[in-house]
Scaffold this active site. Sequence first.
Site, PDB file in Angstrom:
ATOM      1  N   TYR A  59       0.816  -1.219   0.000  1.00 10.20           N
ATOM      2  CA  TYR A  59       0.000   0.000   0.000  1.00 10.20           C
ATOM      3  C   TYR A  59       0.847   1.265   0.000  1.00 10.20           C
ATOM      4  O   TYR A  59       0.329   2.359   0.170  1.00 10.20           O
ATOM      5  CB  TYR A  59      -0.933   0.005   1.226  1.00 10.20           C
ATOM      6  N   LYS A 110       4.295 -14.509   5.157  1.00  6.38           N
ATOM      7  CA  LYS A 110       4.544 -15.478   4.080  1.00  6.38           C
ATOM      8  C   LYS A 110       6.058 -15.576   3.901  1.00  6.38           C
ATOM      9  O   LYS A 110       6.595 -15.450   2.792  1.00  6.38           O
ATOM     10  CB  LYS A 110       3.834 -14.986   2.806  1.00  6.38           C
ATOM     11  N   ASP A 133      -1.595 -18.295   4.344  1.00 10.88           N
ATOM     12  CA  ASP A 133      -2.595 -19.182   3.717  1.00 10.88           C
ATOM     13  C   ASP A 133      -3.126 -20.188   4.742  1.00 10.88           C
ATOM     14  O   ASP A 133      -4.338 -20.439   4.827  1.00 10.88           O
ATOM     15  CB  ASP A 133      -2.045 -19.879   2.460  1.00 10.88           C
ATOM     16  N   ASP A 190      -5.677  -6.486   5.684  1.00 14.43           N
ATOM     17  CA  ASP A 190      -6.856  -6.010   4.957  1.00 14.43           C
ATOM     18  C   ASP A 190      -7.776  -7.208   4.663  1.00 14.43           C
ATOM     19  O   ASP A 190      -8.985  -7.179   4.919  1.00 14.43           O
ATOM     20  CB  ASP A 190      -6.386  -5.356   3.646  1.00 14.43           C
TER      21      ASP A 190
END
Length: 333
Positions: free
Chosen positions: A123, A170, A203, A227
């Site tokens: 972002y 991740k 995930d 988000d």
Amino acid sequence: MHTITLIRGDGIGPEITDATLTVIEAAGVKIKWEEVSAGEGAIAKHGTPLPEEVIVSLKKNKVGLKGPLTTPIGSGFRSINVALRMELDLYANLRPSKTFPGVRSLYKDIDLVVVRENTEDLYSGVEHMVGHDAAESIKIITRKASERIVRFAFDYALKNNRNKVTAVHKANILKLSDGLFLETARAVAEKYPQIEFEDRIVDNMAMQLVQKPQLYDVLVMPNLYGDILSDLCAGLVGGLGLVPGANIGDEAALFEPVHGSAPKYTGQNRVNPSAMIMAAVLMLGYLGETEAAARIEEALAALIKEGKDVTVDLGGVAGTAEMAAALAKRIRG
Ligand code: NAD
């Protein structure tokens, strides 16, 4: 008397703002609202969705309450929400998702708090075309921003009697960026031995939140995962109409519902004002008005449980304004 910046917002924003002001007034908190306009509605008058007076007012008052804003897609204007967070360095985005008894939801016992880093990651707005047929967006993760967001999560856990902080990342694939976030999170965690710490790959976290959300407490993560997973958590407790958000920095804080401006329902007196009312509850807590905050939250929970004077999405037939009036009556006692 508190002086607070008020942004009614676009779409359904003005309706849920009116509902929220009715409820705050019923709780007897003395607030002087300094109203400024931002979003789509400000473009006609000011030529920009984020007039300077918005930033000036927020910097002066240090606390703001805001309805959702419409960001026109492809108009060349940057997201106002992102710009506000960056301008005021509101680095922590706090999104609590808690089950209200009486709401149709997948689980009855959810109490999760997502702490989302609010200023960097994908972002940061650093993106460009590479020729005509490719585009690059840069993911930025810094030690400084990672450290302060993880510290914020642990401090929140301590203050609110929470037991566990889970860092989401991740780092198995994004070895440098998310690797730095995870390494920093582990270092911060060592300073809080009284709070349990663990980490999850994003995930796997998404699946676990759907299957076993009760195992989690406070979740801290970079911007994009926050988000997405905070909307997932909202879904677990019955939808976007119920979940508030707080954008908090060292100097200022801005409170808002997590949902957007839902343009298709504009002016219909139909949508659920609870998310914005709960944003006001977070704001009152931040201002030290804890008794009024608790009174509003308890009355809202009781109203929702009763299920009569609530909006359509909660199984009732009341309009936005009627739900607010019923809640105000209950708060006044
Ligand atoms: P949205 O949250 O506005 O609406 C999605 C759907 O959720 C709605 O169609 C409605 O079915 C439901 N919903 C949302 N709020 C509700 C409420 N209070 N009561 C009952 N149902 C509710 O998301 P969107 O349609 O993707 O976005 C619309 C606009 O809002 C876009 O311009 C987007 O950029 C903006 N947006 C703003 C914010 C913000 O200001 N913080 C956040 C998200 C989206």
